[in-house]
Design a protein around this motif. Structure first.
Motif, mmCIF file in Angstrom:
data_model
loop_
_atom_site.group_PDB
_atom_site.id
_atom_site.type_symbol
_atom_site.label_atom_id
_atom_site.label_comp_id
_atom_site.label_asym_id
_atom_site.label_seq_id
_atom_site.Cartn_x
_atom_site.Cartn_y
_atom_site.Cartn_z
ATOM 1 N N ASP A 182 -6.718 -24.512 73.623
ATOM 2 C CA ASP A 182 -5.354 -24.132 73.927
ATOM 3 C C ASP A 182 -4.495 -23.639 73.065
ATOM 4 O OD1 ASP A 182 -6.478 -25.000 76.800
ATOM 5 O OD2 ASP A 182 -6.428 -27.221 75.776
ATOM 6 N N MET A 183 -3.386 -22.961 73.806
ATOM 7 C CA MET A 183 -2.395 -22.366 73.251
ATOM 8 C C MET A 183 -1.057 -24.164 71.942
ATOM 9 S SD MET A 183 0.797 -20.149 73.951
ATOM 10 C CE MET A 183 0.011 -18.974 74.757
ATOM 11 N N LEU A 184 -1.373 -24.001 70.734
ATOM 12 C CA LEU A 184 -0.713 -24.840 70.799
ATOM 13 C C LEU A 184 0.521 -24.276 69.174
ATOM 14 C CD1 LEU A 184 -3.375 -27.037 69.213
ATOM 15 C CD2 LEU A 184 -2.057 -27.401 70.816
ATOM 16 N N PRO A 185 1.301 -25.594 69.081
ATOM 17 C CA PRO A 185 2.675 -25.135 68.389
ATOM 18 C C PRO A 185 2.503 -24.706 67.267
ATOM 19 C CG PRO A 185 2.884 -27.066 69.024
ATOM 20 C CD PRO A 185 2.339 -26.598 70.486
ATOM 21 N N LEU A 186 2.592 -23.669 66.884
ATOM 22 C CA LEU A 186 2.488 -24.041 65.000
ATOM 23 C C LEU A 186 2.885 -24.992 64.338
ATOM 24 C CD1 LEU A 186 3.092 -20.105 64.375
ATOM 25 C CD2 LEU A 186 0.563 -21.156 64.416
ATOM 26 N N ASP A 187 3.616 -25.843 64.970
ATOM 27 C CA ASP A 187 3.976 -26.892 63.842
ATOM 28 C C ASP A 187 3.219 -27.769 64.417
ATOM 29 O OD1 ASP A 187 5.035 -27.422 66.562
ATOM 30 O OD2 ASP A 187 7.437 -27.832 65.275
ATOM 31 N N ILE A 188 2.366 -28.453 64.689
ATOM 32 C CA ILE A 188 1.331 -29.357 65.170
ATOM 33 C C ILE A 188 0.624 -30.099 64.295
ATOM 34 C CG2 ILE A 188 -1.398 -28.052 65.449
ATOM 35 C CD1 ILE A 188 -1.806 -29.722 67.956
ATOM 36 N N VAL A 189 0.994 -29.241 63.676
ATOM 37 C CA VAL A 189 0.575 -29.636 61.787
ATOM 38 C C VAL A 189 1.953 -29.417 60.179
ATOM 39 C CG1 VAL A 189 -2.214 -29.021 61.892
ATOM 40 C CG2 VAL A 189 -1.001 -27.201 60.726
ATOM 41 N N GLN A 190 1.491 -29.957 59.582
ATOM 42 C CA GLN A 190 2.515 -29.938 58.432
ATOM 43 C C GLN A 190 1.352 -29.843 57.212
ATOM 44 O OE1 GLN A 190 5.749 -30.234 58.672
ATOM 45 N NE2 GLN A 190 5.324 -30.574 61.687
ATOM 46 N N GLY A 191 2.360 -29.149 55.825
ATOM 47 C CA GLY A 191 1.637 -28.382 54.640
ATOM 48 C C GLY A 191 0.520 -30.099 54.184
ATOM 49 N N GLU A 192 0.651 -31.211 54.320
ATOM 50 C CA GLU A 192 -0.677 -31.973 54.069
ATOM 51 C C GLU A 192 -1.825 -32.032 54.328
ATOM 52 O OE1 GLU A 192 2.575 -34.909 56.574
ATOM 53 O OE2 GLU A 192 2.780 -32.949 54.821
ATOM 54 N N ASP A 193 -1.320 -31.449 56.163
ATOM 55 C CA ASP A 193 -2.009 -31.351 56.640
ATOM 56 C C ASP A 193 -3.608 -30.060 56.641
ATOM 57 O OD1 ASP A 193 -1.974 -33.282 58.943
ATOM 58 O OD2 ASP A 193 -0.637 -32.127 58.978
ATOM 59 N N ILE A 194 -2.303 -29.219 56.197
ATOM 60 C CA ILE A 194 -3.197 -27.923 55.763
ATOM 61 C C ILE A 194 -4.015 -28.130 54.454
ATOM 62 C CG2 ILE A 194 -2.803 -25.482 54.553
ATOM 63 C CD1 ILE A 194 -2.381 -25.641 57.829
ATOM 64 N N ASP A 195 -3.378 -28.711 53.689
ATOM 65 C CA ASP A 195 -4.293 -29.555 52.610
ATOM 66 C C ASP A 195 -5.152 -29.939 52.667
ATOM 67 O OD1 ASP A 195 -2.946 -28.474 49.865
ATOM 68 O OD2 ASP A 195 -0.899 -29.940 50.124
ATOM 69 N N ARG A 196 -5.023 -30.572 53.011
ATOM 70 C CA ARG A 196 -6.445 -31.959 53.948
ATOM 71 C C ARG A 196 -7.153 -30.005 54.066
ATOM 72 N NH1 ARG A 196 -3.006 -34.822 56.499
ATOM 73 N NH2 ARG A 196 -2.434 -37.230 54.986
ATOM 74 N N LEU A 197 -7.146 -29.825 55.313
ATOM 75 C CA LEU A 197 -8.384 -28.691 55.088
ATOM 76 C C LEU A 197 -8.515 -27.708 54.643
ATOM 77 C CD1 LEU A 197 -6.057 -27.723 58.778
ATOM 78 C CD2 LEU A 197 -8.471 -29.366 58.909
ATOM 79 N N ILE A 198 -7.683 -27.395 53.621
ATOM 80 C CA ILE A 198 -8.052 -26.544 52.894
ATOM 81 C C ILE A 198 -8.916 -27.261 51.893
ATOM 82 C CG2 ILE A 198 -7.636 -25.453 50.539
ATOM 83 C CD1 ILE A 198 -5.231 -24.445 52.338
ATOM 84 N N ASP A 199 -8.606 -28.527 51.238
ATOM 85 C CA ASP A 199 -9.478 -29.347 50.386
ATOM 86 C C ASP A 199 -11.325 -29.061 51.109
ATOM 87 O OD1 ASP A 199 -7.401 -30.003 48.516
ATOM 88 O OD2 ASP A 199 -6.673 -32.170 49.670
#
Length: 427
Positions: free
Chosen positions: A265-282
């Motif tokens: 489903d379409m989600l707001p882009l701010d469902i994640v923050q910088g620290e969340d993106i860091d964890r995913l990339i890690d």
């Protein structure tokens, strides 16, 4: 604006209604509705809306815009009932949300809301949402798949990665960002990831493709992969996710490419923050050799995080004014924030042909005026690109000799060789 009391006697056809606890709390919405629809809309309260939607006049509505804020989100039952009622009447639903949590928005979108616009309304956002809603066709009945050969679907295995996460790798991170809508960023990301994953028959790197456009991500469409609820669960709580659950949320394409699709489903882009993106990339970096990220066109709070983590940040553009203006804005923003501008690599899609001398001079003038180097020029792949995306296949699988595919293949080979040289130097 047409009031509730005037819905019946007003001869102007009512094509839309706002529904809210008090529409005066959304004054910018009133202004934008009047700009877009003139007098051809009405406003309803949460109490009045169910009564009106059950009347024959409601069949004339194209859509309803349900405006909610944090207070309304405390009790979503009336709103969910309204969405269900509107959908039962084949009326499309747009959500206008002010300070509503991503979890609440996701719940409402799962019920069938067709679009979402944050409040205060960004310039042109309501116009774009109305255009999308009007362009969305009514759901068609599922086609009969029996006559189709099984081979039509064999190209897209739908299983999670089978390998166990060991955390023994250090991937090269390659985000792809379109400088304007429709410049081909998702197509480029898909094909670059596939070329990297198939670059060698004996020593192919392990490649994953992350779709970070949580609203209109096209990776699943371009590779004919389903969107999974597991993706939303990861995004909702990255702190609790580990590499094993992250891999389970992924799907494989032809057993060679690993894909983290956009959520269902379409989600707001701010469902994640910088620290969340860091964890995913890690987690991705620890288990793969290359991580290709398809970024949303919009600049968000965590774009900086991705840029800082990137080894190379590809900026896709076309030879037009909108791309040039957006590149200029991006460069200014990065300089103002002292962000690593040197990581950007500009790629011109649908570049002029070799024989188009005037086109070549336009490319040179654009690069000089923007003070950038356009390092890769992708030829126009023509209808074969659209056909490949519609079939859910990379260009290499449908049109191996396509000129666009050949250029992407060259770029993938240079990235692979550079990574091999870097690894050798470390040892």
């Amino acid at each position: 604006m047409t009031s509730v009391a005037n819905l019946h006697p007003d001869p102007a056809p009512i094509v839309a209604c706002t529904i809210s606890r008090d529409v005066q709390n959304f004054d910018l919405l009133i202004d934008d509705m009047e700009i877009e629809l003139g007098e051809n809309w009405g406003d309803l309260s949460f109490d009045d809306a169910p009564v009106f939607l059950d009347q024959p006049e409601a069949s004339m509505l194209e859509f309803v815009a349900i405006a909610i804020d944090a207070e309304d989100a405390l009790d979503l039952v009336p709103i969910t009932d309204l969405i269900k009622l509107a959908k039962s009447k084949n009326i499309k639903v747009m959500l206008i949300a002010y300070e509503v949590s991503p979890v609440a928005l996701h719940q409402l979108l799962r019920l069938g809301a067709d679009d979402f616009v944050p409040y205060p309304l960004p310039e042109g956002a309501l116009h774009d949402a109305i255009t999308r809603i009007r362009a969305t066709p009514e759901p068609a009945p599922a086609p009969d798949l029996a006559p189709l050969a099984l081979s039509e679907f064999e190209h897209a295995p739908r299983r999670s990665p089978s390998f166990k996460p060991k955390g023994d790798r250090e991937a090269v991170v390659l985000p792809v960002h379109g400088m304007a809508g429709g410049v081909g960023a998702s197509t480029f990301a898909c094909n670059l990831a596939w070329e990297l994953a198939t670059i060698s028959k004996t020593d192919a790197p392990r490649v994953c493709l992350l779709d970070f456009d949580f609203q209109f991500g096209a990776i699943s469409t371009n590779l004919d992969l389903p969107r999974r609820d597991a993706v939303f669960e990861i995004l909702q709580d990255t702190a609790s996710a580990d590499s094993e659950s992250f891999l389970k949320s992924m799907l494989t394409f032809n057993d060679k490419l690993y894909v983290f699709t956009a959520p269902p489903d379409m989600l707001p882009l701010d469902i994640v923050q910088g620290e969340d993106i860091d964890r995913l990339i890690d987690m991705a970096q620890q288990n793969f050799d290359f991580v290709v990220i398809d970024m949303p066109t919009t600049i968000v709070s965590w774009t900086e995080t991705v840029l800082n983590r990137a080894h190379v940040y590809f900026a896709l553009m076309e030879l037009d004014l909108r791309s040039a203006q957006n590149v200029l804005r991006l460069v200014r923003a990065l300089k103002a924030e002292a962000l690593p501008l040197d990581k950007l690599r500009y790629i011109l899609n649908r570049a002029p042909k070799f024989t188009d001398l005037s086109g070549k001079s336009r490319v040179k003038r654009m690069a000089e005026s923007l003070d950038i180097d356009i390092e890769v020029q992708l030829p126009d792949g023509g209808p074969q690109v659209t056909q490949a995306n519609d079939h859910g296949l990379p260009l290499a699988e449908t049109s191996a000799k396509n000129p666009m595919r050949k250029e992407i293949q060259k770029l993938a080979k240079s990235l692979y060789d550079l990574n091999k040289t870097s690894e050798a130097a470390k040892h």
